[in-house]
Scaffold this active site. Structure first.
Site, short mmCIF file in Angstrom:
data_model
loop_
_atom_site.label_atom_id
_atom_site.label_comp_id
_atom_site.label_asym_id
_atom_site.label_seq_id
_atom_site.Cartn_x
_atom_site.Cartn_y
_atom_site.Cartn_z
N ARG A 1 2.99 5.93 -3.31
CA ARG A 1 4.13 6.84 -3.70
C ARG A 1 4.31 6.49 -4.99
NH1 ARG A 1 4.27 5.77 1.82
NH2 ARG A 1 5.69 6.78 3.17
N LYS B 1 -4.58 5.39 14.57
CA LYS B 1 -4.64 4.92 13.38
C LYS B 1 -6.04 4.79 12.85
CE LYS B 1 -0.20 3.92 12.99
NZ LYS B 1 0.67 4.72 12.14
N SER C 1 7.14 8.89 12.27
CA SER C 1 5.91 8.97 11.50
C SER C 1 6.53 9.16 10.14
CB SER C 1 4.75 9.74 11.81
OG SER C 1 3.95 10.03 10.34
N LYS D 1 0.92 -1.23 0.15
CA LYS D 1 0.11 -0.14 -0.10
C LYS D 1 1.03 1.36 -0.15
CE LYS D 1 -2.88 0.58 3.72
NZ LYS D 1 -2.60 1.97 4.21
N SER D 2 1.76 1.34 0.92
CA SER D 2 2.67 2.44 0.98
C SER D 2 3.46 2.80 -0.34
CB SER D 2 3.79 2.18 2.08
OG SER D 2 3.51 2.18 3.16
N GLY E 1 -5.21 7.74 5.37
CA GLY E 1 -4.15 8.74 5.79
C GLY E 1 -2.95 9.05 5.19
N ASP F 1 1.94 -1.15 11.83
CA ASP F 1 0.68 -1.84 11.15
C ASP F 1 0.30 -3.17 11.69
OD1 ASP F 1 0.24 0.67 10.25
OD2 ASP F 1 0.88 0.30 8.04
N ARG G 1 -7.59 -3.67 9.43
CA ARG G 1 -6.50 -4.64 10.06
C ARG G 1 -7.15 -5.38 11.34
NH1 ARG G 1 -2.41 -3.56 6.63
NH2 ARG G 1 -1.63 -1.26 6.10
C1 S3P Z 1 2.59 4.68 6.06
C2 S3P Z 1 2.93 5.16 7.65
C3 S3P Z 1 2.28 4.82 8.90
C4 S3P Z 1 1.55 3.61 8.70
C5 S3P Z 1 0.57 3.62 7.50
C6 S3P Z 1 1.49 3.59 6.21
C7 S3P Z 1 3.23 5.24 4.95
O1 S3P Z 1 1.61 5.73 9.35
O2 S3P Z 1 0.66 3.14 10.09
O3 S3P Z 1 -0.20 2.60 7.31
O4 S3P Z 1 2.90 4.70 4.12
O5 S3P Z 1 4.02 6.10 5.14
P1 S3P Z 1 2.44 7.04 10.23
O6 S3P Z 1 3.46 7.73 9.56
O7 S3P Z 1 1.23 7.59 10.79
O8 S3P Z 1 3.21 5.99 11.34
#
Ligand code: S3P
Length: 441
Positions: free
Chosen positions: A28, A343, A168, A23-24, A96, A316, A393
């Protein structure tokens, strides 16, 4: 529409499977592809609601994007200064990552924009991004620190040197993306190591990011060159199977092509400390990220004090780690994980409620949880119903608990599983989980 998961007790997990894309990295890839010069081809893209929200937003910002089709997405980059003013509010849904990274990317534009999200996202803290962006010269308005987020046009931002108050990756990434639009250098210093996909991918797009211990620095105005991105399977999705196969006797499962970036493998380290049998095979590099196949076999787990430095590397994965802890022999103590409270849900409170509903002794603390493992019993969880509070999750974690339950488990409010893991039920069933989904209008 709401969805419940019904899980019949017992079973084991076996065979081999590939979970959906990270996902991350998917978020990006679209973002950097959009502001690059040239055409970026993405494969292995996560076709889940979160990453799709990011795609739709960039379409609204004037970027042509083809797909997704079988994980293939083509992004026709418009260059660093090619985004156009959107006609309406940009909807991040449940994501988020989309909202926070976009705040950084949009803060330095000459047009204004508004970011909105669903009920869960609308309660999540955005000041952690808005404040340092304001220090860079951005003009951002929130509703008492929460979405909607209104970004006003600016002429230019200026670089800052910022020490993150919390670990973060989203805040770090937002500031680095804003830094592309800033005069001078932007430096972000993190209190603990967090996922570094933004820094790596910027490097792959030809941007120089300097790393000096906990500090990442980039100079503004660097243009991005389109790149090909092969998104590995998401270790955060693999985590449900790593735990499931560990706790279900007789399991032997191979998870293929999993991203094993060292800033994401806390789950493997923590499970191994608990006695899990996980083998990392065939390590290789794909699209600038390390990947491997993970073989996991059932093992007797023991409770541990989770080392706090591993927490951000597995942030996560705690919902499912709490399930593993319930199946371990002895007590597990988690500290340094206050971020879990902000979260998609308050993952400490929601997991404690669910574990207790299933007969597990779990005590919340300000920054973690204490769980009394029941590993000596074959059936750890009493039959019953839990609420996922629309948190993907949480829903998947309690579904996995069915492998060690004494009777049927019902997981309510589970529709959001598709935000990060489309096809979870089908894949889990094929591996041996006795799961069935039920939708209600
Ligand atoms: C993420 C960072 C994390 C993670 C989120 C994805 C990202 O959040 O919990 O699911 O893709 O950079 P935080 O930066 O709030 O820790």
């Amino acid at each position: 529409m709401s969805r419940s998961l019904r899980v019949a007790p017992g079973g084991s997990l076996s065979g081999s499977l590939r979970v959906p894309g990270d996902k991350s990295i998917s978020h990006r890839a679209v973002m950097l592809g959009a502001i690059a010069d040239g055409v970026t081809e993405i494969t292995g893209f996560l076709e889940g609601a979160d990453a799709i929200s990011t795609m739709q937003i960039f379409r609204a910002l004037g970027v042509r994007i083809d797909g997704p089709q079988a994980g293939h997405v083509t992004v026709h980059g418009v260059g660093l200064h090619g985004l156009r003013a959107p006609a309406g509010a940009l909807d991040c849904g449940n994501a988020g990552t989309a909202m926070r990274l976009l705040m950084g990317l949009l803060a330095g534009q000459r047009f204004g924009s508004t970011l909105v999200g669903d009920e869960s996202l609308s309660k999540r803290p955005m000041r952690r991004v808005a404040e340092p962006l304001a220090a860079m010269g951005a003009r951002i308005e929130t509703r008492e620190g929460c979405p909607p987020v209104r970004i006003l046009p600016v002429e230019a931002l200026h670089g800052i040197r910022y020490r993150l108050p919390m670990a973060s990756a989203q805040v770090k990434s937002a500031l680095l993306l804003a830094g592309l639009y800033a005069q001078g250098e932007t430096t972000v210093i993190e209190p603990a190591t967090t996922r570094d996909h933004t820094e790596r991918m910027l490097g792959g797009f030809g941007v120089t990011v300097r790393r000096d211990g906990p500090a990442a620095t980039l100079r503004g105005g660097q243009s991005l060159r389109a790149s090909a991105i092969d998104v590995p399977a998401d270790i955060s999705s693999a985590a449900f199977f790593l735990v499931g196969a560990s706790i279900a006797p007789g399991s032997d499962l191979l998870l293929e092509h999993v991203g094993v970036n060292p800033t994401r493998t806390g789950i493997v380290d923590i499970l191994r400390l608990m006695g899990a049998d996980i083998e990392v095979r065939n390590e290789r590099v794909a699209g600038g990220e390390p990947v491997a196949d993970l073989r996991v076999r059932a093992a007797a787990l023991r409770g541990i004090a989770v080392p706090p430095e591993l927490v951000p590397l597995a942030i996560d994965e705690f919902p499912v780690l709490f399930v593993a802890a319930a199946c371990a022999h002895g007590r597990t103590v988690v500290t340094g994980a206050a971020e879990l409270r902000v979260k998609e849900s308050d993952r400490i409170a929601v997991m404690v409620d669910g574990l207790r509903a299933l007969g597990v002794e779990a005590t919340p603390t300000a920054d973690g949880m204490v769980i009394e493992g029941r590993g000596e019993r074959a059936a750890v969880f009493a039959p019953g119903a839990v609420h996922a509070h629309a948190d993907h999750r949480i829903a998947m974690s309690f579904a996995i608990a069915g492998l060690r339950a004494a009777g049927e488990l019902m997981v309510h409010d589970a529709a959001n599983v598709a935000t990060s893991f489309p096809g979870f039920e089908v894949l889990a069933r094929a591996a041996g989980l006795r799961i069935e989904g039920h939708s209600q209008a």
